[in-house]
Design a protein around this motif. Structure first.
Motif, PDB file in Angstrom:
ATOM      1  N   LEU A   1       1.716   8.399   4.278  1.00  0.00           N
ATOM      2  CA  LEU A   1       2.296   8.694   5.593  1.00  0.00           C
ATOM      3  C   LEU A   1       1.529   7.973   6.703  1.00  0.00           C
ATOM      4  O   LEU A   1       2.123   7.481   7.674  1.00  0.00           O
ATOM      5  CB  LEU A   1       2.292  10.201   5.834  1.00  0.00           C
ATOM      6  N   PHE A   2       0.201   7.907   6.564  1.00  0.00           N
ATOM      7  CA  PHE A   2      -0.595   7.216   7.575  1.00  0.00           C
ATOM      8  C   PHE A   2      -0.246   5.733   7.623  1.00  0.00           C
ATOM      9  O   PHE A   2      -0.096   5.151   8.714  1.00  0.00           O
ATOM     10  CB  PHE A   2      -2.084   7.398   7.283  1.00  0.00           C
ATOM     11  N   VAL A   3      -0.114   5.104   6.454  1.00  0.00           N
ATOM     12  CA  VAL A   3       0.208   3.676   6.429  1.00  0.00           C
ATOM     13  C   VAL A   3       1.598   3.438   7.000  1.00  0.00           C
ATOM     14  O   VAL A   3       1.830   2.466   7.733  1.00  0.00           O
ATOM     15  CB  VAL A   3       0.091   3.117   4.994  1.00  0.00           C
ATOM     16  N   LEU A   4       2.548   4.304   6.687  1.00  0.00           N
ATOM     17  CA  LEU A   4       3.888   4.173   7.263  1.00  0.00           C
ATOM     18  C   LEU A   4       3.835   4.234   8.783  1.00  0.00           C
ATOM     19  O   LEU A   4       4.522   3.471   9.482  1.00  0.00           O
ATOM     20  CB  LEU A   4       4.798   5.271   6.721  1.00  0.00           C
ATOM     21  N   TRP A   5       3.020   5.127   9.302  1.00  0.00           N
ATOM     22  CA  TRP A   5       2.869   5.214  10.755  1.00  0.00           C
ATOM     23  C   TRP A   5       2.285   3.933  11.332  1.00  0.00           C
ATOM     24  O   TRP A   5       2.728   3.440  12.374  1.00  0.00           O
ATOM     25  CB  TRP A   5       1.992   6.414  11.117  1.00  0.00           C
ATOM     26  N   ARG A   6       1.303   3.362  10.641  1.00  0.00           N
ATOM     27  CA  ARG A   6       0.697   2.124  11.123  1.00  0.00           C
ATOM     28  C   ARG A   6       1.685   0.961  11.049  1.00  0.00           C
ATOM     29  O   ARG A   6       1.642   0.052  11.890  1.00  0.00           O
ATOM     30  CB  ARG A   6      -0.557   1.792  10.301  1.00  0.00           C
TER      31      ARG A   6
ATOM     32  N   LEU B   1       0.827  -1.207   0.000  1.00  0.00           N
ATOM     33  CA  LEU B   1       0.000   0.000   0.000  1.00  0.00           C
ATOM     34  C   LEU B   1       0.863   1.260   0.000  1.00  0.00           C
ATOM     35  O   LEU B   1       0.540   2.246  -0.681  1.00  0.00           O
ATOM     36  CB  LEU B   1      -0.935  -0.001   1.211  1.00  0.00           C
ATOM     37  N   VAL B   2       1.961   1.244   0.745  1.00  0.00           N
ATOM     38  CA  VAL B   2       2.891   2.374   0.713  1.00  0.00           C
ATOM     39  C   VAL B   2       3.455   2.546  -0.690  1.00  0.00           C
ATOM     40  O   VAL B   2       3.536   3.672  -1.212  1.00  0.00           O
ATOM     41  CB  VAL B   2       4.026   2.160   1.743  1.00  0.00           C
ATOM     42  N   ALA B   3       3.826   1.433  -1.325  1.00  0.00           N
ATOM     43  CA  ALA B   3       4.374   1.514  -2.681  1.00  0.00           C
ATOM     44  C   ALA B   3       3.342   2.048  -3.667  1.00  0.00           C
ATOM     45  O   ALA B   3       3.654   2.905  -4.514  1.00  0.00           O
ATOM     46  CB  ALA B   3       4.859   0.136  -3.126  1.00  0.00           C
ATOM     47  N   ALA B   4       2.096   1.562  -3.566  1.00  0.00           N
ATOM     48  CA  ALA B   4       1.049   2.003  -4.493  1.00  0.00           C
ATOM     49  C   ALA B   4       0.730   3.479  -4.306  1.00  0.00           C
ATOM     50  O   ALA B   4       0.587   4.231  -5.290  1.00  0.00           O
ATOM     51  CB  ALA B   4      -0.209   1.166  -4.304  1.00  0.00           C
ATOM     52  N   SER B   5       0.619   3.923  -3.055  1.00  0.00           N
ATOM     53  CA  SER B   5       0.313   5.335  -2.810  1.00  0.00           C
ATOM     54  C   SER B   5       1.480   6.229  -3.189  1.00  0.00           C
ATOM     55  O   SER B   5       1.281   7.351  -3.685  1.00  0.00           O
ATOM     56  CB  SER B   5      -0.087   5.546  -1.347  1.00  0.00           C
ATOM     57  N   THR B   6       2.712   5.757  -2.988  1.00  0.00           N
ATOM     58  CA  THR B   6       3.887   6.529  -3.430  1.00  0.00           C
ATOM     59  C   THR B   6       3.896   6.656  -4.947  1.00  0.00           C
ATOM     60  O   THR B   6       4.179   7.729  -5.496  1.00  0.00           O
ATOM     61  CB  THR B   6       5.182   5.855  -2.948  1.00  0.00           C
ATOM     62  N   LEU B   7       3.586   5.556  -5.624  1.00  0.00           N
ATOM     63  CA  LEU B   7       3.529   5.596  -7.085  1.00  0.00           C
ATOM     64  C   LEU B   7       2.443   6.548  -7.563  1.00  0.00           C
ATOM     65  O   LEU B   7       2.642   7.296  -8.537  1.00  0.00           O
ATOM     66  CB  LEU B   7       3.272   4.180  -7.613  1.00  0.00           C
TER      67      LEU B   7
ATOM     68  N   ALA C   1       3.276   9.801  -9.758  1.00  0.00           N
ATOM     69  CA  ALA C   1       2.594   9.965 -11.044  1.00  0.00           C
ATOM     70  C   ALA C   1       1.844  11.282 -11.090  1.00  0.00           C
ATOM     71  O   ALA C   1       1.810  11.963 -12.133  1.00  0.00           O
ATOM     72  CB  ALA C   1       1.647   8.798 -11.287  1.00  0.00           C
ATOM     73  N   GLY C   2       1.241  11.684  -9.969  1.00  0.00           N
ATOM     74  CA  GLY C   2       0.570  12.978  -9.919  1.00  0.00           C
ATOM     75  C   GLY C   2       1.537  14.131 -10.127  1.00  0.00           C
ATOM     76  O   GLY C   2       1.220  15.108 -10.825  1.00  0.00           O
ATOM     77  N   LEU C   3       2.730  14.024  -9.540  1.00  0.00           N
ATOM     78  CA  LEU C   3       3.740  15.067  -9.741  1.00  0.00           C
ATOM     79  C   LEU C   3       4.178  15.136 -11.207  1.00  0.00           C
ATOM     80  O   LEU C   3       4.369  16.225 -11.759  1.00  0.00           O
ATOM     81  CB  LEU C   3       4.949  14.800  -8.842  1.00  0.00           C
TER      82      LEU C   3
ATOM     83  N   ALA D   1      -2.155   2.808 -10.178  1.00  0.00           N
ATOM     84  CA  ALA D   1      -1.693   2.828  -8.793  1.00  0.00           C
ATOM     85  C   ALA D   1      -2.831   3.187  -7.843  1.00  0.00           C
ATOM     86  O   ALA D   1      -2.985   2.585  -6.771  1.00  0.00           O
ATOM     87  CB  ALA D   1      -0.536   3.822  -8.646  1.00  0.00           C
ATOM     88  N   SER D   2      -3.635   4.161  -8.229  1.00  0.00           N
ATOM     89  CA  SER D   2      -4.756   4.573  -7.377  1.00  0.00           C
ATOM     90  C   SER D   2      -5.778   3.459  -7.232  1.00  0.00           C
ATOM     91  O   SER D   2      -6.282   3.189  -6.133  1.00  0.00           O
ATOM     92  CB  SER D   2      -5.409   5.829  -7.957  1.00  0.00           C
TER      93      SER D   2
END
Length: 429
Positions: free
Chosen positions: A386-391, A283-289, A293-295, A318-319
């Motif tokens: 960031l939320f998933v990383l915290w979890r 999930l971190v990888a998908a949200s980072t991607l 991609a948005g950038l 990715a989304s």
């Protein structure tokens, strides 16, 4: 195992019921694929037509918001409708509402009536998905359920791509698109009208308990909130922004028809990896991607179409992957007694976000231009990452022996239908 697979306790051929004929199951899949063709075409047609008529892009954003509001109502009200009239009649009623919606759009570019028409469409398409999935979920054996439902989603995504590409072939200033949408909706009624599948028992009411769902799986709930907004933002506002930037009708059709490819090519490898590691890492990888991609979408905005097509394919894929990964992660953390409350709450979170975020994007677009949707999508992906990383730091992973198998899904459709329709054998609280 996904929520869909873990929830299923209804009639099962392995338990003595006769297997459903393959052609009968295929009739429901075919019906929804035909609906998807019209859905994709109308999604692409409305912003392009409004742009050609000189309307401010804000109107197109309001129409997306109206569609999302209708979808939220569909998630809530489809259960009572099916309990009243049954699956087959509900399917035909909802199909008739889509026909009425497309007919209203075909009457001419009147933005206020189009908002109402697309809200009606949102209600109907969400309801159709819930009815179709409920029907399939009742008759498919556990041994093949994952494969059949994966094919169901792939068929729908493929239909969307066909519908998007059809935009390049129509006269944008005529009523061709609504007529094609009506035709495909009418065709979709035929396979279901001729099916010999027995109707499932009436669904029970499912309560929403967001607090309980959050205690079970914060990442699952947050994932539904994130992807509800991401999906409607990217799919709904990409054609609006492309039209406002001056891309041609054919260019918009190509861009949109390519986006479903990302859904098909990224979910499988990400899902395969997630079955073999902590899903939160994926999930971190998908949200980072999605964030990266948005950038890139910002950096190449208004540039070469070929570059934008590649970027949007990755961005959409990715989304969409967040949707199925978050659903699978939530199922991993839930016990059998938790499934009804969890699943109905995830459905509500997804649909609520899909309504609120497009409204925010529409408001921002009025002040900052149609590019605002890209910024909003980047923020959502970043915050969720960031939320998933915290979890990951705060909570240990689910043991590998207790996780199930990933199944591809699309965020263009409601979650598997047992989220809305728990079976009678499932405990309720």
């Amino acid at each position: 195992m996904t929520i869909l697979e873990r929830n299923q306790t209804r009639r099962d051929p392995a338990q003595g019921s006769p297997p459903a004929p393959a052609i009968a199951i295929a009739s429901i899949v075919l019906s929804m694929a035909l609906v998807a063709v019209g859905n994709g075409l109308m999604f692409a047609y409305i912003p392009v037509r409004l742009g050609a008529e000189g309307f401010d892009p804000t109107w197109a954003g309001l129409i997306v918001t109206g569609l999302s509001a209708g979808g939220l109502a569909g998630c809530i009200l489809t259960g009572p409708l099916v309990r009243r009239v049954g699956h087959a009649r509900a399917f035909m009623v909802l199909s008739a509402l889509i026909v009425l919606s497309n007919a209203a759009v075909g009457a001419g570019p009147h933005p206020l009536s189009w908002i109402a028409a697309r809200a009606l469409y949102g209600f109907a398409i969400c309801g159709l998905f819930i009815v179709a999935q409920s029907w399939l979920n009742d008759v498919i054996a556990n041994t093949i359920r994952g494969r059949v439902m994966a094919f169901f989603y792939v068929a729908y995504v493929a239909g969307l791509g066909v519908g998007y590409s059809t935009l390049a072939l129509i006269d944008i200033r005529a009523a061709d698109a609504p007529l094609v949408g009506i035709a495909f909706t009418a065709l979709s009624i035929l396979p279901v009208g001729l099916t010999r599948l027995a109707q499932p028992p009436p669904p029970q009411a499912a309560s929403v308990a967001l607090g309980r769902a959050w205690r079970i799986s914060p990442v699952g709930v947050a994932g539904m909130l994130a992807v509800g907004g991401l999906s409607m933002t990217i799919s709904g506002f990409a054609p609006i922004h492309a039209t406002a930037k001056g891309y041609s009708q054919a260019d918009v059709a190509l861009l949109l028809s390519a986006m479903p490819i990302g859904t098909l090519i990224l979910q499988i490898p990400l899902g395969w990896i997630s079955d073999r590691t902590d899903r939160r890492f994926v999930l971190v990888a998908a949200s980072t991607l999605a964030m990266v991609a948005g950038l890139f979408a910002l950096g190449f905005d208004g540039g070469a179409l070929a570059a934008l097509v590649v970027i949007y394919v990755v961005w959409a894929g990715a989304s969409e992957s967040i949707y199925s990964l978050a659903s699978a992660h939530a199922a991993d953390r839930a016990g059998k007694d938790d499934m009804v409350a969890l699943s109905s709450s995830l459905l509500f979170a997804w649909s609520l976000s899909g309504f609120i975020v497009p409204g925010i994007v529409t408001g921002l677009s009025a002040f900052y231009g149609t590019q605002a949707f890209i910024h909003v999508a980047i923020v959502i992906a970043t915050v969720f990452c960031l939320f998933v990383l915290w979890r990951v730091v705060a909570m240990s992973p689910v043991p590998a022996a207790e996780t199930g198998n990933f199944a591809p899904m699309t965020a263009q459709a409601p979650l598997p239908v047992d989220l809305a329709f728990p079976s009678e054998e499932q405990p309720r609280r």
